[in-house]
Scaffold this motif. Structure first.
Motif, short mmCIF file in Angstrom:
data_model
loop_
_atom_site.label_atom_id
_atom_site.label_comp_id
_atom_site.label_asym_id
_atom_site.label_seq_id
_atom_site.Cartn_x
_atom_site.Cartn_y
_atom_site.Cartn_z
N ARG A 73 0.60 -1.06 -0.19
CA ARG A 73 0.48 0.21 0.14
C ARG A 73 0.74 1.09 0.45
O ARG A 73 1.75 1.42 0.95
N ASP A 75 -0.07 4.30 0.98
CA ASP A 75 -1.22 5.06 1.63
C ASP A 75 0.04 5.94 2.21
O ASP A 75 -0.50 6.88 3.08
N TYR A 131 -2.73 10.23 -6.48
CA TYR A 131 -3.04 10.67 -5.28
C TYR A 131 -1.82 11.10 -4.83
O TYR A 131 -2.00 12.04 -3.75
N LYS A 177 -11.79 10.72 -1.26
CA LYS A 177 -11.80 9.61 -1.45
C LYS A 177 -10.64 9.00 -0.72
O LYS A 177 -11.53 7.27 -0.43
N ARG A 178 -10.46 9.49 0.48
CA ARG A 178 -9.62 8.49 1.42
C ARG A 178 -10.46 7.97 2.80
O ARG A 178 -10.26 7.77 3.91
N GLN A 366 -4.63 3.76 -8.00
CA GLN A 366 -4.73 4.18 -6.69
C GLN A 366 -6.74 4.67 -6.70
O GLN A 366 -7.17 4.99 -5.57
N ARG A 369 -8.63 1.67 -5.62
CA ARG A 369 -8.07 0.65 -4.50
C ARG A 369 -8.59 1.90 -3.66
O ARG A 369 -9.37 0.94 -2.36
N GLU A 370 -8.75 2.80 -3.55
CA GLU A 370 -9.25 3.75 -2.47
C GLU A 370 -11.42 4.09 -2.70
O GLU A 370 -11.72 4.68 -1.79
N HIS A 371 -11.75 3.09 -3.71
CA HIS A 371 -13.03 3.97 -3.75
C HIS A 371 -13.84 2.03 -3.10
O HIS A 371 -13.28 1.20 -3.09
N ARG A 372 -14.75 2.73 -2.33
CA ARG A 372 -15.51 2.40 -1.29
C ARG A 372 -16.27 1.14 -1.91
O ARG A 372 -16.46 -0.20 -1.27
N CYS A 399 -7.27 -4.81 -2.56
CA CYS A 399 -8.39 -3.19 -2.83
C CYS A 399 -8.83 -3.33 -0.66
O CYS A 399 -9.09 -2.30 -0.72
#
Length: 405
Positions: A73, A75, A131, A177-178, A366, A369-372, A399
């Motif tokens: 990740r 992040d 991002y 988005k986070r 990205q 991966r970050e999409h709910r 994800c």
């Protein structure tokens, strides 16, 4: 803070280097890294520090996340941006009579052309869903823009205010988005503070568009629809392409919000208005918001997802006849396949849904991966299709399906 070290990146770096037509010597020179380091990384003999990963990604003109193995990740670099953004948000309304010493990276401001170029870069990162690059760039840039607003010549203040709005929007893409809803709302407040200083109704329209995120997060969709309709009343009514696109973008957003509110009639009215305006402009970016016939088609799928049963066939029919072209921003194209995957899942087509999620991932890793919804739908697919577990399990782990959001 100690540097993060990523393992297993060698094959990805070698692959991207070959695609770019570079030798190891070329990559080492472009990244400012020792040739021996590049060779060891590609052979898997050493990991990659955060700084080296960033330098190599820049040399390959890609986002660092594209060079990471699926289970890594990136992040951390996004998390590291949050304190810097919070510091800017705590002090952006500093008095006019002096520099803001609480802001990070305090110092002199660059000239306006350099600021314009820097903001154009972060807008491009947002549209391409990079991002991590925004995370490492935008806190210092926002701080610099705040200082510029205090000291710039009056005739340049309008432009600096517009740049501040665009930079805030890029930062908000990371926060929203986070799932950092409070930080996103504070960034939108900063946009609303800067926008009047631009004295540009198109900037006001951009802020109204982005402010809808507050209502998405709070579930106050009817209120959000009313706010967008008020913004439409204030939007420029002339036939200049920028004004047409501004109104069209607001209508697209209003259609989706109306769908979330369960108001099919209002959604249809706003989609019709967006189509009519889309036919009058070429597909382009207005204030960082893509608008045109293709963007309207994507929003048709968004509205169908929002309204649910009774509208899914329309979205499936559109997807059979059309795909978003490559000239659209990656974030928007990825979003189309994420929403299409949800429609396909609801329609009882799990294989097609998984393929759509994989396409979304290839376009903008990205963003996907970050999409709910990607997490939710991957978890659902994993439960439904335990028999072919390997690729689906790998995707779900990538994800973090099932993680709290």
């Amino acid at each position: 803070m100690p540097s993060i070290v990523y393992q297993g990146t060698g094959p990805r770096i070698a692959y991207e280097r070959r695609i770019a037509g570079l030798t190891q010597v070329d990559l080492a020179r472009a990244a400012g890294v020792a040739l021996g380091t590049v060779r060891k990384i590609e052979r898997g003999e050493r990991g990659v520090s955060d700084a080296v990963l960033t330098a190599v990604a820049d040399a390959l003109d890609t986002d660092p996340s594209c060079l990471l193995p699926d289970r890594e990740r990136p992040d951390d670099r996004v998390h590291e941006a949050m304190p810097g953004l919070s510091a800017v948000l705590a002090a952006y309304e500093a008095p006019e009579d002096g520099p803001c010493r609480e802001l990070p990276e305090d110092g002199p401001c660059r000239e306006l052309p350099a600021l314009r170029e820097a903001v154009a870069s972060v807008v491009a990162y947002r549209l391409s869903a990079q991002y991590a690059r925004i995370g490492r760039t935008v806190p210092g840039l926002l701080a610099e823009l705040c200082r510029a607003l205090q000291h710039v010549a009056p005739h340049d203040r309008f432009m600096v205010a517009r740049l501040a709005v665009d930079a805030c929007r890029a930062a908000d893409a990371v926060a929203f988005k986070r799932g950092a809803k409070d930080l996103s709302a504070r960034l939108i407040d900063m946009m609303r503070w800067a926008a009047p200083q631009a004295h540009d109704p198109l900037v006001d329209a951009t802020v109204a568009y982005v402010r809808t995120e507050v209502h998405f997060g709070a579930g106050t969709h009817t209120v959000g629809l009313r706010a967008l309709e008020q913004a439409l009343d204030r939007a420029p009514r002339n036939d200049e392409p920028e004004a047409l696109a501004a109104r069209g973008a607001l209508h697209m957003r209003a259609a989706v919000v109306a769908g979330r509110a369960g108001n099919g009639d209002a959604a249809a009215l706003h989609l019709d208005a967006a189509r009519a305006l889309g036919d009058r402009v070429r597909e382009d970016a207005y204030g960082g918001t893509a608008f045109g016939p293709d963007s309207v088609r994507i929003h048709e799928v968004s509205v169908a997802v929002s309204l649910g049963d009774g509208y899914l066939d329309r979205a499936l029919r559109l997807a059979r006849e059309w795909r978003p072209p490559r000239n659209l921003p990656a974030e928007r194209r990825s979003g189309f396949y994420i929403e299409l995957g949800r429609v396909q899942l609801w329609a009882g087509r799990p294989d097609a849904a998984f393929e759509s999620l994989k396409v979304a991932r290839r376009i903008a890793p990205q963003h996907a991966r970050e999409h709910r919804w990607v997490r939710e739908d991957a978890a659902t697919l994993r439960r439904l299709k335990r028999a072919d577990a390997e690729s689906l399990t790998s995707f779900a782990e990538w994800c973090h399906a099932g993680a709290s959001v």
